[in-house]
Design a protein around this motif. Structure first.
Motif, PDB file in Angstrom:
ATOM      1  N   LEU A  49       0.829  -1.191   0.000  1.00  0.00           N
ATOM      2  CA  LEU A  49       0.000   0.000   0.000  1.00  0.00           C
ATOM      3  C   LEU A  49       0.871   1.253   0.000  1.00  0.00           C
ATOM      4  CD1 LEU A  49      -2.688  -1.049   2.653  1.00  0.00           C
ATOM      5  CD2 LEU A  49      -2.808  -1.271   0.169  1.00  0.00           C
ATOM      6  N   LEU A  94      -3.647  -3.414  -6.740  1.00  0.00           N
ATOM      7  CA  LEU A  94      -4.313  -2.157  -6.428  1.00  0.00           C
ATOM      8  C   LEU A  94      -4.791  -1.480  -7.702  1.00  0.00           C
ATOM      9  CD1 LEU A  94      -1.862  -0.547  -3.823  1.00  0.00           C
ATOM     10  CD2 LEU A  94      -3.706  -2.191  -3.412  1.00  0.00           C
ATOM     11  N   PHE A  98      -5.713   4.007  -6.465  1.00  0.00           N
ATOM     12  CA  PHE A  98      -6.041   3.491  -5.138  1.00  0.00           C
ATOM     13  C   PHE A  98      -6.040   4.584  -4.077  1.00  0.00           C
ATOM     14  CE2 PHE A  98      -4.686   1.929  -0.990  1.00  0.00           C
ATOM     15  CZ  PHE A  98      -5.634   0.951  -0.738  1.00  0.00           C
ATOM     16  N   SER A 102      -9.436   3.633  -3.102  1.00  0.00           N
ATOM     17  CA  SER A 102      -9.236   2.481  -2.203  1.00  0.00           C
ATOM     18  C   SER A 102      -9.698   1.160  -2.809  1.00  0.00           C
ATOM     19  CB  SER A 102      -9.969   2.689  -0.861  1.00  0.00           C
ATOM     20  OG  SER A 102      -9.481   3.825  -0.202  1.00  0.00           O
ATOM     21  N   LYS A 126     -13.692  -2.525  -2.399  1.00  0.00           N
ATOM     22  CA  LYS A 126     -13.117  -1.361  -1.734  1.00  0.00           C
ATOM     23  C   LYS A 126     -12.537  -1.778  -0.397  1.00  0.00           C
ATOM     24  CE  LYS A 126     -14.087   3.449  -0.526  1.00  0.00           C
ATOM     25  NZ  LYS A 126     -15.078   4.553  -0.607  1.00  0.00           N
ATOM     26  N   ASP A 128     -11.343  -0.977   3.284  1.00  0.00           N
ATOM     27  CA  ASP A 128     -11.519  -0.033   4.378  1.00  0.00           C
ATOM     28  C   ASP A 128     -10.550  -0.417   5.487  1.00  0.00           C
ATOM     29  OD1 ASP A 128     -12.305   1.495   6.562  1.00  0.00           O
ATOM     30  OD2 ASP A 128     -14.440   1.362   6.095  1.00  0.00           O
ATOM     31  N   THR A 129      -9.466   0.338   5.624  1.00  0.00           N
ATOM     32  CA  THR A 129      -8.445  -0.003   6.611  1.00  0.00           C
ATOM     33  C   THR A 129      -8.806   0.495   8.015  1.00  0.00           C
ATOM     34  OG1 THR A 129      -7.187   1.987   5.983  1.00  0.00           O
ATOM     35  CG2 THR A 129      -6.582  -0.089   4.918  1.00  0.00           C
TER      36      THR A 129
END
Length: 375
Positions: A49, A94, A98, A102, A126, A128-129
């Protein structure tokens, strides 16, 4: 973190065919590996990421969010995954935007659709962190013709600003799927980033063909990359006994499986007498004996100056890495990199931080660190 000193022995091939003699070069490099995340048992897919954390797929069906010196986090909300021998949760990538949207893509063995068993699917979702979940799931493609066979799902993903490419193995039906454009399996596919079919896909006007097919006649492609400098697509695939291949992938081309091959059945018997045929592409490189290639990365990081512009891949069979040098759409050299770490190299990537990460079955994910002359 655990560190291991790795001696890298470099072998150069003077021809494009690995079955020819390989000599030991005098050049030797020294690297150390830093074991980062041992908890990922079979690290099929990896992608870093923008914030430096890593997403990694465990073939048994877990998506991990990994940060240095922190416990692994399991991402929730995955679709139903059929864990079936070589099938499970596979590659991951990704979206090019991104940072803004996301969005991620991943391939997996899906039991959805008609028939018993599963087939390879590509999903967009998608990430979601904050909640460690994936949402807004959308299946972009699902191979038809589910089967209980546990072999040859593929699958790798390559992505650019316009398209997503992904591979699907022949699903153990070599005499049925790869040469039939109306059937899924033994193909490399291309979609727009929204999941639609590109207008210039090679078979969009063929009423009998799957419109997403980009190339066909493949066995089990487990490496797929796009070279930034030339825009060319490269893939490698598992052959039978002998005949693992590296191919330059071009729109609409037939790569011959199983009509032509440099390999034989696992019992040594022949299934074809042909290695060449008009209308079928020759590999740019093949290995005999097979090395069982897996994972594929283009190296452009200044952390590995001698490897820049080359393609790095792993060997599951011989526990080494292979570095390929490409010029004018030909493989002009291959470099066999033997490390003291060993293990079945399932995947290799270059992260956004410029470091190479190695996924090894049963050992987890390590970072490959070049050592300075003073180390």
């Amino acid at each position: 973190m655990k560190y291991l000193i790795v001696t890298v022995l470099i072998f150069l091939s003077s021809t494009a065919q690995a079955k020819h003699s390989i000599h030991l070069d005098e050049d030797k490099g020294h690297y150390k590996t830093q074991l980062m995340w041992p908890e990922v048992s079979i690290p099929w897919g990896m992608v870093q990421l923008p914030d430096g954390r890593m997403l990694a797929t465990e073939r048994s069906g877990t998506l991990f969010l990994l940060a240095e010196n922190k416990p692994a986090i399991e991402i929730q909300g995955l679709p139903k995954i059929h864990v079936n021998n070589q099938g499970g949760l596979l590659d991951i990538a990704l979206h090019p935007d991104f940072v803004k949207n996301s969005l991620i893509f991943f391939t997996y063995a899906s039991p959805e659709g008609e028939g018993t068993g599963s087939h390879t699917a590509l999903m967009r979702a998608k990430l979601d962190t904050k909640t460690n979940t994936i949402t807004q799931q959308k299946v972009f493609y699902k191979g038809e013709g589910n089967t209980t066979k546990g072999s040859h799902y593929g699958s790798r993903i390559a992505i650019d600003d316009d398209y997503i490419y992904f591979s699907v193995g022949d699903r153990g039906a070599r005499d049925l799927n790869p040469q039939d454009l109306s059937l899924d399996g033994g193909k490399i596919y291309r979609l727009n980033l929204d999941g639609s079919i590109p207008d210039d896909n090679p078979f969009v006007k063929n009423d009998r063909a799957k419109k997403a097919i980009f190339s066909y006649g493949h066995r089990n492609p487990q490496g797929l990359v796009k070279l930034d400098d030339t825009g060319t697509i490269w893939s490698h695939e598992h052959g039978p006994k002998g005949g693992d291949e590296v191919n330059l992938i071009e729109a609409g081309k037939n790569y011959g499986w199983p009509i032509i091959s440099y390999g034989v059945n696992y019992n040594g018997s022949a299934f074809t007498e042909l290695t060449k045929k008009v209308g079928m592409e020759q590999p740019k490189l093949f290995w005999d004996p097979s090395i069982a290639p897996s994972g594929m990365a283009v190296i452009n990081s200044d952390k590995y100056p001698h490897w820049q512009g080359k393609i790095l891949l792993g060997s599951l069979k011989f526990n080494h890495l292979v570095l390929l040098e490409v010029e004018d759409n030909k493989i002009v050299n291959q470099t066999k990199i033997v490390t003291e770490v060993g293990g079945r190299y399932r995947n290799v990537i270059q992260g956004r931080d410029g470091y190479i990460y190695l996924g090894v079955d049963g050992e987890g994910i390590s970072r490959l660190l070049p050592m300075s002359a003073s180390d």
